[in-house]
Design a protein around this motif. Structure first.
Motif, PDB file in Angstrom:
ATOM      1  N   ALA A  78       0.834  -1.203   0.000  1.00 48.99           N
ATOM      2  CA  ALA A  78       0.000   0.000   0.000  1.00 48.99           C
ATOM      3  C   ALA A  78       0.867   1.250   0.000  1.00 48.99           C
ATOM      4  CB  ALA A  78      -0.920  -0.011   1.219  1.00 48.99           C
ATOM      5  N   ALA A  79       1.925   1.242   0.808  1.00 50.11           N
ATOM      6  CA  ALA A  79       2.814   2.411   0.895  1.00 50.11           C
ATOM      7  C   ALA A  79       3.500   2.692  -0.428  1.00 50.11           C
ATOM      8  CB  ALA A  79       3.849   2.195   1.991  1.00 50.11           C
ATOM      9  N   GLU A  80       3.676   1.644  -1.238  1.00 51.40           N
ATOM     10  CA  GLU A  80       4.355   1.817  -2.525  1.00 51.40           C
ATOM     11  C   GLU A  80       3.396   2.159  -3.653  1.00 51.40           C
ATOM     12  OE1 GLU A  80       7.477   2.039  -2.873  1.00 51.40           O
ATOM     13  OE2 GLU A  80       8.064   1.389  -0.861  1.00 51.40           O
ATOM     14  N   GLY A  81       2.086   2.229  -3.346  1.00 51.12           N
ATOM     15  CA  GLY A  81       1.143   2.720  -4.330  1.00 51.12           C
ATOM     16  C   GLY A  81       0.225   1.703  -4.969  1.00 51.12           C
ATOM     17  N   ALA A  82       0.258   0.430  -4.540  1.00 53.84           N
ATOM     18  CA  ALA A  82      -0.688  -0.543  -5.078  1.00 53.84           C
ATOM     19  C   ALA A  82      -2.108  -0.169  -4.648  1.00 53.84           C
ATOM     20  CB  ALA A  82      -0.342  -1.946  -4.587  1.00 53.84           C
ATOM     21  N   PHE A  83      -3.074  -0.372  -5.544  1.00 44.44           N
ATOM     22  CA  PHE A  83      -4.454  -0.038  -5.172  1.00 44.44           C
ATOM     23  C   PHE A  83      -5.165  -1.218  -4.520  1.00 44.44           C
ATOM     24  CE2 PHE A  83      -5.143  -1.725  -9.474  1.00 44.44           C
ATOM     25  CZ  PHE A  83      -6.274  -2.506  -9.310  1.00 44.44           C
ATOM     26  N   ALA A  84      -4.614  -2.438  -4.676  1.00 45.32           N
ATOM     27  CA  ALA A  84      -5.195  -3.627  -4.060  1.00 45.32           C
ATOM     28  C   ALA A  84      -4.138  -4.723  -4.051  1.00 45.32           C
ATOM     29  CB  ALA A  84      -6.444  -4.088  -4.812  1.00 45.32           C
ATOM     30  N   GLN A  85      -4.388  -5.755  -3.245  1.00 48.22           N
ATOM     31  CA  GLN A  85      -3.478  -6.900  -3.178  1.00 48.22           C
ATOM     32  C   GLN A  85      -4.272  -8.186  -3.115  1.00 48.22           C
ATOM     33  OE1 GLN A  85       0.099  -6.767  -0.663  1.00 48.22           O
ATOM     34  NE2 GLN A  85      -0.499  -8.737   0.229  1.00 48.22           N
ATOM     35  N   LEU A  86      -3.798  -9.193  -3.854  1.00 44.36           N
ATOM     36  CA  LEU A  86      -4.340 -10.544  -3.784  1.00 44.36           C
ATOM     37  C   LEU A  86      -3.302 -11.446  -3.139  1.00 44.36           C
ATOM     38  CD1 LEU A  86      -5.989 -10.898  -7.317  1.00 44.36           C
ATOM     39  CD2 LEU A  86      -7.121 -10.380  -5.143  1.00 44.36           C
ATOM     40  N   SER A  87      -3.747 -12.249  -2.150  1.00 42.54           N
ATOM     41  CA  SER A  87      -2.838 -13.116  -1.399  1.00 42.54           C
ATOM     42  C   SER A  87      -3.490 -14.455  -1.096  1.00 42.54           C
ATOM     43  CB  SER A  87      -2.417 -12.447  -0.076  1.00 42.54           C
ATOM     44  OG  SER A  87      -1.624 -11.304  -0.303  1.00 42.54           O
ATOM     45  N   GLY A  88      -2.666 -15.376  -0.624  1.00 39.00           N
ATOM     46  CA  GLY A  88      -3.135 -16.681  -0.179  1.00 39.00           C
ATOM     47  C   GLY A  88      -2.464 -17.024   1.132  1.00 39.00           C
ATOM     48  N   HIS A  89      -1.815 -18.204   1.195  1.00 37.34           N
ATOM     49  CA  HIS A  89      -0.939 -18.618   2.280  1.00 37.34           C
ATOM     50  C   HIS A  89      -1.669 -19.089   3.531  1.00 37.34           C
ATOM     51  CE1 HIS A  89       2.735 -18.988   4.575  1.00 37.34           C
ATOM     52  NE2 HIS A  89       2.412 -18.028   5.406  1.00 37.34           N
ATOM     53  N   THR A  90      -2.690 -18.386   3.975  1.00 39.28           N
ATOM     54  CA  THR A  90      -3.313 -18.676   5.270  1.00 39.28           C
ATOM     55  C   THR A  90      -4.309 -19.827   5.218  1.00 39.28           C
ATOM     56  OG1 THR A  90      -5.194 -17.196   4.956  1.00 39.28           O
ATOM     57  CG2 THR A  90      -3.176 -16.211   5.847  1.00 39.28           C
ATOM     58  N   HIS A  91      -4.846 -20.129   4.034  1.00 34.22           N
ATOM     59  CA  HIS A  91      -5.948 -21.084   3.873  1.00 34.22           C
ATOM     60  C   HIS A  91      -7.179 -20.647   4.663  1.00 34.22           C
ATOM     61  CE1 HIS A  91      -2.799 -24.530   3.081  1.00 34.22           C
ATOM     62  NE2 HIS A  91      -2.537 -23.418   2.409  1.00 34.22           N
ATOM     63  N   GLY A  92      -7.224 -19.369   5.028  1.00 35.93           N
ATOM     64  CA  GLY A  92      -8.319 -18.875   5.855  1.00 35.93           C
ATOM     65  C   GLY A  92      -8.300 -19.425   7.267  1.00 35.93           C
ATOM     66  N   GLY A  93      -7.221 -20.134   7.598  1.00 29.85           N
ATOM     67  CA  GLY A  93      -7.118 -20.789   8.895  1.00 29.85           C
ATOM     68  C   GLY A  93      -7.380 -22.290   8.819  1.00 29.85           C
ATOM     69  N   GLN A  94      -8.062 -22.717   7.750  1.00 29.40           N
ATOM     70  CA  GLN A  94      -8.462 -24.121   7.535  1.00 29.40           C
ATOM     71  C   GLN A  94      -9.477 -24.622   8.550  1.00 29.40           C
ATOM     72  OE1 GLN A  94      -4.765 -26.394   5.313  1.00 29.40           O
ATOM     73  NE2 GLN A  94      -5.761 -27.471   6.951  1.00 29.40           N
ATOM     74  N   ILE A  95      -9.232 -24.371   9.830  1.00 35.45           N
ATOM     75  CA  ILE A  95     -10.133 -24.814  10.895  1.00 35.45           C
ATOM     76  C   ILE A  95     -10.604 -23.581  11.647  1.00 35.45           C
ATOM     77  CG2 ILE A  95     -10.374 -26.244  12.962  1.00 35.45           C
ATOM     78  CD1 ILE A  95      -7.895 -27.816  11.898  1.00 35.45           C
TER      79      ILE A  95
END
Length: 282
Positions: A205-222
């Motif tokens: 955000a500080a570098e000027g992106a208007f949005a970000q898409l990410s994964g990694h967390t699996h939403g917690g899975q449980i």
């Protein structure tokens, strides 16, 4: 209960300790991880980017092809996009688990989605991809014709307007450089950050992106009602699931397609995401 304690205490015992019945435990292991859903979300565009209004992005992350997710599971998830129209395909990392031998099939699945996208796509790597091999997954994906962005930017044309995809290297085993990456964005072109881990979205955000898409967390899975996720990965403890705000920038974190240890899902179904960019006047 931490994820490490959960695994150490045993899958069945851990789920039982959370109050799940025997039937619920069986479904958490053998049913819920294999019923992906299609999520439809809108991402707001910045002022001046109205020409990108309506651009659609298929976003897939955390396929984790490996011991618990086979090729038929990948095809089931991809099938959710068969009757959809979209311009871009973006891939958020962690395509395989535990062995590089899974890379070709995972790459073929991504390629199938790429073929559905009318103007192209791009990918970033995840920590599991680099754990199994420093180069194998990247080489396979690149061979499939999918650009792998490791602190790189690619620009797409859409109806006379441009969109920059800024792919930032993953944070655990890679060498992320948000500033260096965003410096490559052409002046005046809106940039969407693609970053496996959501933890440091404020830097994008500080570098000027208007949005970000990410994964990694699996939403917690449980996810336990009233408690939330019972365990989260390193660099996945913020912006854990769905839409959140990072210093005014929208972050979307997918629940992902696959699972990792423990191979269960509770109140957190696997996901393929269809993103639509929307101007404020839409």
């Amino acid at each position: 209960m931490s994820r490490r304690a959960f695994v150490r205490g045993g899958l069945l015992g851990g789920l039982a300790a959370m109050g799940l019945t025997g039937v619920e435990i069986v479904r958490a292991r053998y049913v819920h991880p294999y019923r992906p859903v299609l999520e439809r979300i809108d991402l707001p565009l910045p002022d001046g980017a109205e020409g990108l209004d309506g651009l659609r992005i298929a976003f897939i992350a955390d396929t984790h092809h490996g011991p618990f997710i086979d090729e038929s599971d990948l095809q089931r998830a991809i099938g959710l996009l068969r009757n959809e129209e979209f311009e871009l395909a973006l891939f958020g990392g962690d395509y395989i688990s535990e062995s590089p031998r899974y890379a070709p099939a995972a790459g073929a699945a991504l390629s199938a989605v790429m073929e559905m996208a009318s103007i192209g796509g791009a990918a970033v790597l995840g920590n599991h991809d680099l754990t199994v091999s420093t180069s194998r997954v990247q080489d396979v994906i690149a061979t499939m014709g999918i650009p792998v962005l490791r602190n790189d930017v690619t620009v797409f044309d859409y109806k006379g307007s441009q969109l920059a995809i800024a792919g930032i290297d993953e944070t655990l085993l890679g060498e992320p450089h948000p500033h260096r990456t965003m410096q490559q964005v052409p002046e005046g072109v809106p940039a969407l950050a693609l970053w496996h881990e959501p933890e440091f979205a404020e830097m994008a955000a500080a570098e000027g992106a208007f949005a970000q898409l990410s994964g990694h967390t699996h939403g917690g899975q449980i996810r336990i009602p009233g408690i939330g996720p019972v365990g989260l990965p390193v660099h996945g403890k913020r912006h854990v699931i769905g839409t959140s705000n990072a210093d005014g920038m929208t972050v979307y974190t997918t629940r992902g397609v696959g699972v990792y240890r423990p191979p269960v899902r509770v109140n957190c179904p696997p996901e393929v995401t269809l993103v639509t960019l929307r101007a404020s006047s839409s």
